[in-house]
Scaffold this motif. Structure first.
Motif, short mmCIF file in Angstrom:
data_model
loop_
_atom_site.label_atom_id
_atom_site.label_comp_id
_atom_site.label_asym_id
_atom_site.label_seq_id
_atom_site.Cartn_x
_atom_site.Cartn_y
_atom_site.Cartn_z
N LYS B 3 0.81 -1.20 0.09
CA LYS B 3 0.23 0.01 -0.08
C LYS B 3 0.96 1.22 -0.15
O LYS B 3 1.94 1.45 0.66
CB LYS B 3 -0.73 -0.02 1.38
CG LYS B 3 -2.22 -0.59 0.92
CD LYS B 3 -3.18 -0.20 2.11
CE LYS B 3 -4.58 -0.88 1.76
NZ LYS B 3 -5.35 -0.69 3.19
N PRO B 6 -0.56 7.37 2.90
CA PRO B 6 -1.38 8.49 2.64
C PRO B 6 -0.48 9.84 2.39
O PRO B 6 0.68 9.86 3.08
CB PRO B 6 -2.06 8.97 3.97
CG PRO B 6 -2.32 7.40 4.27
CD PRO B 6 -0.85 6.81 4.14
N LEU B 7 -0.93 10.68 1.44
CA LEU B 7 -0.41 11.86 1.28
C LEU B 7 -0.02 12.79 2.31
O LEU B 7 -1.11 13.18 2.91
CB LEU B 7 -1.00 12.53 0.23
CG LEU B 7 -0.38 13.88 -0.60
CD1 LEU B 7 0.58 13.61 -1.44
CD2 LEU B 7 -1.69 14.48 -1.35
N GLU B 36 -3.97 12.36 -4.24
CA GLU B 36 -4.11 11.13 -3.86
C GLU B 36 -5.16 10.26 -4.21
O GLU B 36 -4.66 8.85 -4.58
CB GLU B 36 -4.35 11.22 -2.22
CG GLU B 36 -4.26 9.92 -1.53
CD GLU B 36 -4.12 9.94 0.03
OE1 GLU B 36 -4.00 11.18 0.45
OE2 GLU B 36 -4.33 8.98 0.78
N THR B 37 -6.30 10.75 -4.66
CA THR B 37 -7.38 9.88 -5.37
C THR B 37 -7.02 9.18 -6.77
O THR B 37 -7.11 8.38 -7.29
CB THR B 37 -8.74 10.24 -5.53
OG1 THR B 37 -8.79 11.81 -5.90
CG2 THR B 37 -9.25 10.37 -4.15
N GLU B 41 -3.03 4.89 -7.54
CA GLU B 41 -2.94 3.70 -8.55
C GLU B 41 -1.56 3.65 -9.28
O GLU B 41 -1.08 2.73 -9.33
CB GLU B 41 -4.24 3.84 -9.58
CG GLU B 41 -3.91 3.10 -10.96
CD GLU B 41 -4.41 1.84 -10.83
OE1 GLU B 41 -4.60 1.10 -9.65
OE2 GLU B 41 -4.26 0.93 -11.89
N GLU B 45 1.51 1.02 -8.75
CA GLU B 45 1.77 0.29 -10.00
C GLU B 45 3.48 0.33 -10.23
O GLU B 45 4.01 -0.58 -10.57
CB GLU B 45 1.26 0.73 -11.30
CG GLU B 45 1.74 0.26 -12.43
CD GLU B 45 1.10 0.88 -13.67
OE1 GLU B 45 -0.14 1.24 -13.91
OE2 GLU B 45 2.02 1.05 -14.82
N ASP B 70 -2.06 12.83 -17.51
CA ASP B 70 -3.11 12.33 -18.09
C ASP B 70 -4.30 11.88 -16.94
O ASP B 70 -5.33 12.24 -17.01
CB ASP B 70 -2.89 10.95 -18.59
CG ASP B 70 -3.94 10.04 -19.04
OD1 ASP B 70 -5.27 10.71 -19.27
OD2 ASP B 70 -3.95 8.98 -19.11
N LEU B 71 -3.77 11.43 -15.74
CA LEU B 71 -4.49 11.17 -14.73
C LEU B 71 -5.21 12.49 -14.03
O LEU B 71 -6.41 12.37 -13.32
CB LEU B 71 -3.68 10.39 -13.68
CG LEU B 71 -3.40 8.97 -14.06
CD1 LEU B 71 -2.39 8.32 -13.30
CD2 LEU B 71 -4.68 8.14 -14.03
N SER B 153 -3.11 7.50 -23.34
CA SER B 153 -2.85 6.41 -24.43
C SER B 153 -4.22 5.66 -24.47
O SER B 153 -4.62 4.92 -25.34
CB SER B 153 -1.73 5.25 -23.74
OG SER B 153 -2.04 4.91 -22.50
#
Lengths: 128, 281
Positions: B3, B6-7, B36-37, B41, B45, B70-71, B153
């Protein structure tokens, strides 16, 4: 995982929303399953191995986060990626979901482009 | 997978500074939850243990940085977005471009600079098809080269597929065009190969050099600069100016303008549509 075999479960208590998401997902040619609350969602997961779950938060019987936690307790289900798609837009709720392992958190209203781009990324369709 | 912690406020401050300085994304001080949200992910990764770790990885890796952009941004588009823009293209630009082709120019190159899932590029391909057909010069359609790029992408993958659901295909597209250019397939619509083949797409980061893209006669840069800081906007439009041929133009979103920015552009209008060209130096 071939694209034709992709199975995606959409869990939302709104028939309309499930229909809209099902239609959007038609673009990536996957098999879409539906459930109207968390309990039914878990039943669907017990019957079919899924590649992805798109999950609402507030639903009767069992809400989305409860379903997500229940998935995390089952070895067979814990690694299935989950995208939350919900009207719940409180900062604390979003952080709770993400810190618990939800892969993406999208709030309603959402754009089909955003949902699909995230689905493509989670399933790594753009890398095949 | 481990995990991600948290930020912390310090990590938010570092990532916020990085986003504004390198990609011009200007987050407000209470938007820590967005970092954070949207980035947890990615942090998971790449094996980052916390957001400080992610920050270090982003700084060292441009590919990772483009995924962050992008996110942090939103994909949204529709067919023939903004009537005044498309009227300008149809009545002002296309007749001039067709004349240029007939006067010996080999091709006309158009860039959809943040193409999302392809609607802007394909709208243009449809409009070109309609105009050259109306003029009895269908052979000219193949001399328009349309390029769409996007940082996502996933969006580029969807643009290349050219398959849209009923709701998406209905956003801005008339039934007549839908029936003319798409083939229904179950609950989706497939863009016909003829139009599909006229646009090509690639993943591209607007922070990179544009040198590899070549020169363009027209650039659509609509509803993308809204995310960026003033400094990054100025840098972006300076680079776009360099990609234009001398007669080239730029189209922005209906609610955007270059007012207050230092750029080489001057504005011009056709009806209610505003477009930009490089001013005399």
């Amino acid at each position: 995982m071939s694209q034709e075999q992709l199975k995606i479960l959409v869990v939302d208590d709104s028939d309309v929303l499930r229909r809209i998401v099902r239609e959007a997902l038609g673009v990536i040619e996957c098999e879409v399953f539906e459930a109207s609350d968390g309990k039914k969602g878990l039943l669907a997961l017990a019957e079919h191995p899924m590649d992805l779950v798109i999950l609402d938060w507030h639903m009767p019987e069992m809400d989305g986060l409860e379903m997500f936690f229940a998935m995390k307790e089952q070895e067979k289900l814990m690694s299935i990626p989950v995208i939350m798609l919900t009207a719940e837009d409180h900062k604390e709720s979003m952080l709770t979901a993400i810190r618990s392992g939800v892969r993406h958190y999208l709030t309603k209203p959402f754009t089909h482009e955003d949902l699909l781009a995230r689905v493509v990324q989670v399933l790594r369709l753009d890398q095949k | 997978m481990a995990k991600v912690l948290p930020l912390t406020p310090h990590e938010f401050s570092k990532i916020r500074d990085l986003l504004v300085s390198v990609c011009g994304i200007d987050l407000k001080s209470d938007q820590d939850y967005l970092v954070e949200t949207r980035l947890t992910e990615l942090a998971t990764e790449v094996g980052a243990s916390d957001f400080g770790d992610l920050h270090r990885l982003i700084v060292a890796d441009n590919v990772l940085l483009s995924r962050v952009v992008d996110l942090m941004t939103t994909n949204e588009t529709l067919w023939f977005r903004d009537d005044s823009c498309w009227l300008t293209v149809k009545e002002k630009f296309l007749p001039e471009m067709i004349a240029q082709l007939e006067n010996g120019q080999q091709k006309i190159r158009v860039w959809s600079a943040a193409c999302s899932t392809g609607q802007e590029a394909y709208s243009l391909a449809m409009l070109i098809d309609e105009e050259v057909t109306r003029l009895g010069k269908p052979q000219l359609a193949g001399r328009f080269e349309i390029m769409g790029t996007d940082i996502s992408s996933g969006a580029v993958y969807l643009a290349q597929k050219a398959r849209y659901d009923g709701f998406t295909v209905g956003r801005g597209l008339s039934h007549q065009r839908r029936d003319q250019y798409f083939t229904p397939d179950q609950s989706s619509y497939l863009l016909n190969d003829d139009i599909k083949s006229r646009a090509r797409f690639q993943q591209f980061n607007l922070m990179e050099s544009f040198a590899s893209l070549g020169k363009f006669d027209l650039v659509f840069c609509r509803n993308v600069a809204i995310y960026f800081s003033k400094e990054f906007k100025e840098e972006l439009f300076a680079k776009i100016a360099d990609t234009l041929v001398p007669t080239g133009r730029v189209l922005l979103g209906a609610t955007e303008s270059l007012f207050g920015l230092k750029t080489p552009f001057v504005n011009d209008s056709y009806g209610n549509g505003v477009y930009y060209r490089v001013g005399v130096k």
